[in-house]
Design a protein around this motif. Structure first.
Motif, PDB file in Angstrom:
ATOM      1  N   VAL A  73      19.700  24.118 -84.919  1.00 13.10           N
ATOM      2  CA  VAL A  73      20.465  25.247 -84.375  1.00 13.10           C
ATOM      3  C   VAL A  73      19.778  25.849 -83.143  1.00 13.10           C
ATOM      4  N   PRO A  74      18.456  26.130 -83.195  1.00 13.82           N
ATOM      5  CA  PRO A  74      17.789  26.650 -82.003  1.00 13.82           C
ATOM      6  C   PRO A  74      17.321  25.556 -81.046  1.00 13.82           C
ATOM      7  N   SER A 198      18.714  28.456 -93.535  1.00 15.28           N
ATOM      8  CA  SER A 198      18.110  29.179 -92.409  1.00 15.28           C
ATOM      9  C   SER A 198      16.658  28.821 -92.159  1.00 15.28           C
ATOM     10  N   ALA A 206      14.194  30.344 -84.256  1.00 16.91           N
ATOM     11  CA  ALA A 206      15.419  31.148 -84.179  1.00 16.91           C
ATOM     12  C   ALA A 206      15.114  32.614 -84.460  1.00 16.91           C
ATOM     13  N   ARG A 209      18.690  37.435 -86.093  1.00 16.77           N
ATOM     14  CA  ARG A 209      20.157  37.515 -86.113  1.00 16.77           C
ATOM     15  C   ARG A 209      20.749  36.148 -86.450  1.00 16.77           C
ATOM     16  N   THR A 210      20.220  35.105 -85.830  1.00 19.81           N
ATOM     17  CA  THR A 210      20.697  33.750 -86.119  1.00 19.81           C
ATOM     18  C   THR A 210      20.376  33.357 -87.555  1.00 19.81           C
ATOM     19  N   ILE A 327      27.256  32.321 -84.592  1.00 18.61           N
ATOM     20  CA  ILE A 327      26.059  31.645 -84.084  1.00 18.61           C
ATOM     21  C   ILE A 327      26.431  30.645 -83.008  1.00 18.61           C
ATOM     22  N   MET A 329      25.620  27.220 -81.337  1.00 17.44           N
ATOM     23  CA  MET A 329      24.925  25.975 -81.688  1.00 17.44           C
ATOM     24  C   MET A 329      25.724  24.812 -81.137  1.00 17.44           C
TER      25      MET A 329
END
Length: 349
Positions: A73-74, A198, A206, A209-210, A327, A329
């Motif tokens: 994701v990040p 997560s 990340a 918030r993400t 989010i 991504m």
């Protein structure tokens, strides 16, 4: 933005998480003193009861898949999420070892449970060992991100234990509300899936918030997961689930189908309440026939408990998917999160 995938191979996604995590998981388990290392290896399906190598069913591997996926994701490599995947698996299996003993479950993944083979003391000790290893695996990274991940895992673990305590307490109550049941299942299943969804992202840098949005996805996915588990716990095929027929009814579980049926009202609901109240006074179900469990399952279905639970699984699935909208991504990563959520709701074991 990467090109959007038209289809996601969920089997490959699950296998990726398993393949990346297993060597690190095995190395962690090897740190346990004998015989705990051997007992843990049996639990994970790596050896049989006699210590011979085995290719046992290691479970669905949803949590490792989510952990390594969340690292993307990040923009980090999937491998960044491996310590998180291993830590979550260690906590999950700590809970399974203790839960099997507390619930009296004699079968898991088509084999006898650890307490049946190696005794209750080893089940407790090995569970404790896995719990301790989970923190080690993260904290030995020595990074700020690892500390953040460890805090989230600790919070999720406490919630998981709260959920198991609620589950046991509810077995001895005549009535449990739907809201209480959802709270218990959110703790017992949702919290750790939230962490798995997560933890890789946190290790990959990340922001909170993400990570919080990914936890919302995982939490509601966990509720969908548990709703499906509750259906399988009554109506699942033992060949697929590896558990006895009517497993949750035998354990007096106040699972969602039961709770929803009791709350529905009507003749079937009232008859079910009478039978379950009488069951609660029986010391065990040794004299029960398969037909008697089948009658209870039929009443649950007639009162609407089965249909309500299936709809709740779909509702929680929808909420989980919507959490991803908050989010940014790559589309391919988003598609994989969606595919894993779909898999959870349609699985048969």
């Amino acid at each position: 933005m990467a090109a959007r995938e038209t289809a996601v191979d969920v089997t490959a996604l699950l296998e990726r998480g398993r393949t990346l995590a297993t060597p690190v998981l095995r190395a962690a388990v090897d740190r346990l003193a004998p015989p705990m290392d051997t007992v843990a290896a049996y639990h994970f399906g790596w050896i049989d009861a006699h210590g011979n190598p085995a290719a046992g069913d290691g479970g669905k591997a949803v949590r490792p898949a989510l952990a390594v996926l969340s690292a993307e994701v990040p923009g980090a490599a999937p491998e960044t999420g491996v310590p998180g995947a291993v830590a979550v698996e260690l906590v999950h299996n700590f809970s399974l070892l203790h839960d099997d003993l507390m619930d009296g479950d004699e079968q898991r993944r088509h084999r006898e449970t650890v307490w049946k083979v190696h005794g209750p003391a080893q089940a407790i000790l090995v569970g404790d060992g896995l719990f301790a290893l989970a923190g080690e695996v993260l904290l030995e990274l020595g990074t700020v991100e690892a500390g953040r991940a460890a805090r989230r895992l600790a919070t999720a673990t406490r919630a998981l234990i709260d959920g198991q305590a609620q589950d046991i307490a509810y077995e001895h109550r005549d009535r449990v509300s739907v809201e209480e049941c959802l709270e218990m299942e959110g703790n017992k299943t949702g919290a750790l899936l939230a962490c798995a969804s997560s933890i890789g992202a946190v290790l990959g840098g990340a922001d909170d918030r993400t990570a919080d949005a990914l936890e919302r996805y995982g939490y509601h996915l966990g509720l969908a997961f548990q709703a499906v588990d509750d259906l399988l716990g009554i109506w699942g095929d033992p060949e697929a689930t590896g558990k006895q027929t009517w497993s949750d009814l035998r354990q007096r579980k106040k699972s969602l189908p039961v709770v929803a049926a009791l709350a529905a009202g009507g003749p079937a609901s009232e008859r079910l309440a009478e039978l379950l109240a009488a069951d609660a006074k029986a010391p065990d179900f040794a004299d029960f026939s398969e037909e008697e469990f089948a009658v209870r399952a039929a009443l649950i279905e007639e009162a609407g408990g089965r249909g309500w639970t299936a709809e709740e699984a779909r509702r929680q699935h929808t909420i989980a998917i919507e959490a991803l909208d908050a989010i940014g991504m790559p589309d391919r990563v988003r598609d994989r999160f969606r595919a894993l959520a779909d898999f959870v709701v349609v699985r048969k074991r």
